[in-house]
Each structure stands twice: as C-alpha cells, then as structure tokens.
Scaffold this motif. Structure first.
Motif, PDB file in Angstrom:
ATOM      1  N   ASP A  16       0.822  -1.215   0.000  1.00 15.42           N
ATOM      2  CA  ASP A  16       0.000   0.000   0.000  1.00 15.42           C
ATOM      3  C   ASP A  16       0.854   1.261   0.000  1.00 15.42           C
ATOM      4  N   VAL A  55      -5.984 -10.662   4.670  1.00 13.78           N
ATOM      5  CA  VAL A  55      -5.443 -10.247   3.370  1.00 13.78           C
ATOM      6  C   VAL A  55      -5.756  -8.769   3.159  1.00 13.78           C
ATOM      7  N   CYS A  56      -4.719  -7.976   2.943  1.00 22.51           N
ATOM      8  CA  CYS A  56      -4.867  -6.551   2.648  1.00 22.51           C
ATOM      9  C   CYS A  56      -3.536  -6.073   2.081  1.00 22.51           C
ATOM     10  N   ALA A  57      -3.541  -4.920   1.425  1.00 26.12           N
ATOM     11  CA  ALA A  57      -2.319  -4.425   0.783  1.00 26.12           C
ATOM     12  C   ALA A  57      -1.201  -4.179   1.793  1.00 26.12           C
ATOM     13  N   ASN A  58      -1.560  -3.884   3.034  1.00 27.42           N
ATOM     14  CA  ASN A  58      -0.548  -3.647   4.060  1.00 27.42           C
ATOM     15  C   ASN A  58       0.183  -4.926   4.463  1.00 27.42           C
ATOM     16  N   TRP A  98     -12.317  -5.102   4.664  1.00 34.42           N
ATOM     17  CA  TRP A  98     -11.481  -6.279   4.391  1.00 34.42           C
ATOM     18  C   TRP A  98     -12.086  -7.541   5.010  1.00 34.42           C
ATOM     19  N   SER A 118     -11.704 -10.620   1.157  1.00 30.92           N
ATOM     20  CA  SER A 118     -10.557  -9.741   1.424  1.00 30.92           C
ATOM     21  C   SER A 118      -9.737  -9.501   0.167  1.00 30.92           C
ATOM     22  N   THR A 121     -11.330  -6.792  -1.927  1.00 28.31           N
ATOM     23  CA  THR A 121     -11.047  -5.451  -1.402  1.00 28.31           C
ATOM     24  C   THR A 121      -9.599  -5.055  -1.690  1.00 28.31           C
ATOM     25  N   THR A 122      -8.677  -6.005  -1.552  1.00 29.24           N
ATOM     26  CA  THR A 122      -7.265  -5.723  -1.822  1.00 29.24           C
ATOM     27  C   THR A 122      -7.056  -5.405  -3.299  1.00 29.24           C
ATOM     28  N   GLU A 125      -7.796  -1.913  -3.719  1.00 23.09           N
ATOM     29  CA  GLU A 125      -6.668  -1.095  -3.266  1.00 23.09           C
ATOM     30  C   GLU A 125      -5.619  -0.979  -4.361  1.00 23.09           C
TER      31      GLU A 125
END
Length: 202
Positions: A16, A55-58, A98, A118, A121-122, A125
């Motif tokens: 991110d 799971v997320c861009a971070n 997420w 998730s 959503t990622t 992003e």
C-alpha cells in the motif's frame, strides 16, 4: 527459556505504501502482475485448506519493486498477525471492508471464502493506488453498509469489476475459487508485460 521470532527483512516494505508513493511509475501491467501473484499465493493456501484471515495491501510485502525497465514486481504475503477471531466486535467492524460480512457477525465462520472477500477489497486497493475504500465512514456507517449489502466503488475495467463483484458476493458459497480468480486474472493480463508465476509466502 526465551522464544524469539525471526522475520525476513523486506527492503521495499508493504504494497500500500508503494502504491501511494510510486503511483506515477506504476503501470496497469504491474498491477495485474501483483494481483496475479497474490491470487496464486492464496490459491496455494486454499488447496491446503488454510485460511490467511487478514489479506490486505498492508500485509503484502514487495521483495522486488520491478519499476525499472525489464524487471517485474515480486511479492511476499506476510503473516496475518493477530487473528480477528480474538478481536471484539468493535475491532472487527473497524476492519470493514477487508473482513467479510459473515465474519463480522460470527468469527466461527472464518473460512477460505473470507479470504476471497478480502482479496476483492485488496484488488480495489491495487486498482485505486492504495486508497482505502470506506475510509471516511464511521463504524455504524460501515455496519449499515454490510447490512444493506451494498457494493464498493468499481474500477473502470468491466471484466475486473465483475471479478471483484464475484469476490464480494454476500453469500460466501457464491464466491469463486482462487483457481478461477487466477484464471480470470491471467486472461485479463495485458499482453507484453512481465510476471512471476510463483509468489512466496512469508
């Protein structure tokens, strides 16, 4: 006895941050490469019936930026950290969009289907250069968003928007497998771009 956890240092940090900082250098092909690598990593987990849960861009780390001519990005999916199954309802609501809707209501419903939500959503992003959907919403507004089964903003590419919409199916059993997601992303991948086929889980 002292227990010590050793983690690999990833020079380029979380995805991110790169998406926001280097957005003027990032191409559509670069984004598809990263998305495909993430889908491949999650497909591996799904085949093993393992759930990542955050799971997320971070939580995606760049081992190689791939912003130079002739190179491609290479990601590592980081450890999920503290599982949301131990979080309070308020903390779970804070993780919208997420966290999947069924897991906000009941943490025992955690499954690979939650990772698919998730991932959707990622993917947003990635499309929107690290911008977080619903970041201006209050917790009650986020809850109402799920209660009304609303949809998040969509990218201009119709096929990609359709894929994200499938991942964001409010019925967990209606979400596509990661093999299907990976196939669809491969078909959408712009021609002539470089990509790595085997992302690494960190």
């Amino acid at each position: 006895m002292l227990d010590i956890m050793v983690e690999e240092f990833i020079e380029h940090g979380p995805l991110d941050v790169c998406l926001r900082k280097d957005k003027h250098l990032i191409t559509t092909g670069w984004k598809f490469t990263v998305a495909r690598q993430l889908a491949s990593a999650l497909s591996y987990l799904e085949d093993k019936n393992l759930v990542h849960g955050n799971v997320c861009a971070n939580n995606i780390l760049l081992a190689r930026k791939g912003l130079e001519d002739g190179s491609s990005p290479f990601i590592k999916l980081s450890d999920p950290g503290v599982t949301f199954t131990v979080l309070s309802r308020e903390e779970r609501v804070d993780r919208i969009p997420w966290i999947s809707p069924e897991c906000v209501r009941n943490v025992s419903t955690l499954s690979t289907a939650a990772d698919k939500w998730s991932f959707g959503t990622t993917l947003l992003e990635i499309c929107f250069n690290g911008e977080v959907p619903l970041k201006e919403r209050t917790p009650p507004e986020k809850e109402r968003f799920y209660e009304k089964e609303l949809g998040l903003p969509e990218p201009s590419c119709k096929e990609l928007a359709d894929l994200i919409r499938q991942c964001h199916n409010y019925n967990p059993s209606g979400r596509p497998s990661f093999r299907t997601i990976l196939r669809d992303l491969t078909q959408l991948q712009p021609q002539g771009t470089l990509w790595e086929s085997k992302p690494v889980l960190l």
